[in-house]
Each structure stands twice: as C-alpha cells, then as structure tokens.
Design a protein around this motif. Structure first.
Motif, PDB file in Angstrom:
ATOM      1  N   GLU A   9      -9.220   6.171  -7.181  1.00 41.80           N
ATOM      2  CA  GLU A   9      -9.896   5.102  -6.448  1.00 41.80           C
ATOM      3  C   GLU A   9      -8.883   4.128  -5.854  1.00 41.80           C
ATOM      4  N   GLU A  10      -7.851   3.757  -6.638  1.00 38.33           N
ATOM      5  CA  GLU A  10      -6.825   2.838  -6.135  1.00 38.33           C
ATOM      6  C   GLU A  10      -6.018   3.482  -5.020  1.00 38.33           C
ATOM      7  N   ASP A  69       0.826  -1.215   0.000  1.00 38.79           N
ATOM      8  CA  ASP A  69       0.000   0.000   0.000  1.00 38.79           C
ATOM      9  C   ASP A  69       0.855   1.258   0.000  1.00 38.79           C
ATOM     10  N   LEU A  71      -6.713   4.125   2.729  1.00 36.59           N
ATOM     11  CA  LEU A  71      -7.638   3.713   3.784  1.00 36.59           C
ATOM     12  C   LEU A  71      -7.216   2.384   4.411  1.00 36.59           C
ATOM     13  N   ALA A  72      -6.652   1.487   3.577  1.00 36.27           N
ATOM     14  CA  ALA A  72      -6.189   0.207   4.115  1.00 36.27           C
ATOM     15  C   ALA A  72      -5.027   0.411   5.073  1.00 36.27           C
ATOM     16  N   LYS A  75       2.052   2.136  -3.516  1.00 37.29           N
ATOM     17  CA  LYS A  75       0.997   2.717  -4.356  1.00 37.29           C
ATOM     18  C   LYS A  75       0.848   4.212  -4.095  1.00 37.29           C
ATOM     19  N   MET A  79      -6.988   5.861  -2.930  1.00 34.90           N
ATOM     20  CA  MET A  79      -7.803   5.961  -1.725  1.00 34.90           C
ATOM     21  C   MET A  79      -7.944   4.598  -1.045  1.00 34.90           C
ATOM     22  N   THR A  80      -8.063   3.547  -1.861  1.00 29.66           N
ATOM     23  CA  THR A  80      -8.164   2.201  -1.297  1.00 29.66           C
ATOM     24  C   THR A  80      -6.908   1.853  -0.514  1.00 29.66           C
ATOM     25  N   ALA A  81      -5.742   2.157  -1.095  1.00 32.41           N
ATOM     26  CA  ALA A  81      -4.475   1.881  -0.423  1.00 32.41           C
ATOM     27  C   ALA A  81      -4.327   2.738   0.833  1.00 32.41           C
TER      28      ALA A  81
END
Length: 396
Positions: free
Chosen positions: A180-181, A168, A187-188, A171, A183-185
């Motif tokens: 989107e990718e 993460d 938030l994870a 990224k 934000m996903t990384a």
C-alpha cells in the motif's frame, strides 16, 4: 553442496565495501551456478568478469520485465510487461527507439553546461556545510542534495516539488515496503511527473524533458521516462558519493593519493566504480537455450549477473580486493555493459569528479564522527550504500 545443487543468492557482506565472501569461491569453481529464486524459479548466478560481460552483450538474454525472476525476497518479480517508456526493461527494437531519443538529449553542449552547474552546486553545498559547522550527516548536507539538484534541473523539475520526488523515490527502492505504501509513493510520483510533462508540452524550457516533449512520444511514455530518469539519477549517484567517501575515509593511504593529485580524479572515479557495488546484480532471461560457461541455460531461465563479483575477478583485475586509486580500472562493469549500459554514466562521472576533490580539498581533516561499525548500511535497499554518514572536521 554438490556442483549441481542450487544455491541461494549470497547477501551477507564481510565489510561495508566487499561483496559476500561466497562470491569468490563461486567465481573460481562455479562461475555459472544454479540459483534458487524466492518464487520457486530455478535459474543461474554468473560471477566471472568475462561471463558477466558475455551475458550482458548477448541479445539472446532479455531484459524484459515480464520474463525475469528476482533473487531477493520481497523485491517483486516478473509477470507484467514494463509500461511504455520504461526502456531499461525492454529489448531492441523497442529499447533502441527510446535510447536513441534520450541519447540525443545528452548533447555535448548540455554536458558542458551541466559540468559548470555541478561544480557550482558542489561549492554551494560545501559553503553551507562549512557555515553549519561540524558534525554533519554527509548524506543530508552533501552527497544527497547534489545529484538531486542536478537531475531535477536536467529534467526541469520545479524546486518546490523536488523534496516530494526524492521522498517517494526512496520508498520505491526499499524491498519489503508494504504494498500500500509503495503504491501510494508510485502513484504520487507518477501524478507529479504527468503534471510536469503537460507543463513542458504547454510551455517548453531548456531542459531534457522539454526536449523529449517535442518528439512523437506519448504523454504516458514521457511520464514513465521522466519517472525512471528521476529515480535513477537521485539514488545511484548519491550512494556512490556517500559510499565512496566512506571508503576513502577508511583507506587513508588511498585518500592521500587523491589529495596529492586532485587532477587524477578520473582514476579515482573509475576505481571506486569498480571497487564498490551500489548495484550488486542485474537480471537477464534466456530467450532460447544458450550454452554459457559449460552450462546449458534453458529458454525462460533467469540469469542473475553479479556486477560485484565480476569487478573483483582476479583474472581481470590483479589484487582486486584492494582499493588502488592508481589502478587502470577500465573494463569494469559498474555501469553495466552492452546495449543497456547506463545512459547517465557520463553525468554520474561529472558529479563524482567535481565532488570528491572539492570535498576533501575544503575539509582536509574530514573524518568519521562515529565508529565505522556504527554507519548504517543500506542492506535493506535494492541500491546499496549508506543511510547516513556522520562526519566531523577541525574548524580553523
């Protein structure tokens, strides 16, 4: 182009180890040059060693996230204040409070223990590399894992969670990644770190995050500090180790200097920090009108300071484009300068001092397994380096 016309930040490198050629001309003729930013902002580019240090030491130039504009397309920009705990994007006194707490965790005892641990981890990965045999991607088997293990142990990240953190983090440093990718990384990583903070508060151990958890920092502040330290510790040193190895392999006469005197590794580390630029620039924004190098920087204008150009300034370092491991490289700005100078610089030095002599001592025939032109460079990342470094060696 006239001397008052705005330029676009030069990014094309002539070699993997040198800053853009345009930087030298700018440093000589326009050390404070008008710079056009992708969002339409008109700011400045500073390229001389003296003026870069001047900007970084002057608290009239702010590091606050919401004030800055970024000179790279797709890398984001200002607009939002930094979340609580993200001290590198704050000014004093907010920055001072966080930095004081963190400095207290980089104790002499902890650094001594870390030195011993770094040396042990280095040997472990060299042993594994030797067992695996050639060829190998040095980024995967050596230069990436060592800083990852060290920063995760420093913060107390459980071993089973480290791979996700590393993925993460990588990224988040890639410009142009779909929002989107990203934000996903983000938030994870944030969720993992929040769980870790709660665990340290409930059951502290002998690590930095547990030490910070005993302070008056909020859960949000702790989460963001851990998040930031983890990301910085993973990517920066890993790329210095990889790019530094690449540079040494491409400069055999300098590599011979290291091999002849492994005890002189301090000079090696400082010269590589000067010669290479994994963080090519830093950003500051004027809080008021400031005269700088004969130019008037207006309040609200962002100044991009080129660490790469400053470290190649012939006015400070004779014959600066030559890698010289015997050079006295003190005064370089590879770790920044001023109140925001890299907090983890001593840890980075410990890792480099351990890794370079051990690597070349264990594998005296180490060499590239591909042509130098085939080594994939991280020109698509905010932190520069190599994506991989294929190497081989003779098995005896």
């Amino acid at each position: 182009m006239t001397e008052t016309e705005a330029i676009v930040l030069p990014v094309e490198r002539p070699t993997p180890f040198d800053p853009p050629l345009e930087m030298a001309g700018l440093r000589e003729k326009r050390p404070v040059a008008r710079l056009a930013y992708p969002d339409g902002h008109q700011g400045w580019l500073v390229t001389s060693h003296a003026l870069v240090r001047e900007v970084l030491a002057d608290q009239r130039f702010s590091a606050r996230a919401e004030l800055r504009h970024v000179p790279i397309e797709g890398a984001g920009g200002g607009g939002q204040p930094a979340p609580p705990g993200m001290f590198i994007s704050n000014d004093p006194p907010v920055h001072t409070r966080y930095r004081h707490l963190l400095t207290g965790e980089f104790t002499v005892r902890r650094m001594r223990l870390l030195t011993e641990r770094v040396e042990a981890v280095t040997v472990e990965y060299l042993d594994a590399m030797e067992r695996q045999g050639p060829p190998a991607d040095l980024v995967k088997v050596f230069t990436g894992p060592i800083p990852a293990v060290v920063i995760c142990e420093l913060l107390g990240v459980p071993e089973q969670e480290r791979e996700d953190f590393m993925s993460d983090s990588a990224k988040l440093s890639r410009p142009g990644l779909p929002r989107e990718e990203m934000m996903t990384a983000f938030l994870a990583m944030q969720a993992h770190m929040k769980e870790l903070v709660l665990a340290k508060r409930a059951s502290p151990t002998d690590d930095m995050l547990s030490g910070l958890a005993k302070s008056d920092l909020t859960e949000e502040e702790l989460t963001n500090i851990g998040f930031m330290l983890l990301g910085a510790g993973l990517d920066t040193t890993a790329n210095m180790l990889a790019l530094g190895t690449f540079a040494l392999l491409r400069n055999p006469e300098q590599l011979a200097v290291l091999r002849a005197d492994p005890g002189g590794v301090d000079h090696v580390v400082e010269e590589l920090m000067r010669f290479l630029d994994i963080i090519p620039f830093l950003l500051r924004t004027a809080l008021e009108d400031v005269e700088l190098g004969g130019e008037l920087v207006r309040a609200g204008e962002t100044v991009t300071v080129s660490l790469a150009a400053a470290n190649r300034d012939p006015g400070r370092f004779p014959d600066p484009d030559r890698l010289d491991l015997r050079r006295a490289s003190g005064g370089h700005v590879g770790f920044g300068h001023g109140v925001h100078q890299c907090l983890g610089q001593q840890l980075a030095r410990v890792e480099m001092r351990a890794a370079f002599p051990a690597l070349f001592g264990r594998f005296p025939s180490l060499r590239l397994a591909v042509e130098a032109e085939e080594v994939p460079l991280r020109t698509d990342m905010l932190i520069y380096g190599v994506h991989s470094l294929p190497v081989t060696w003779d098995v005896t």
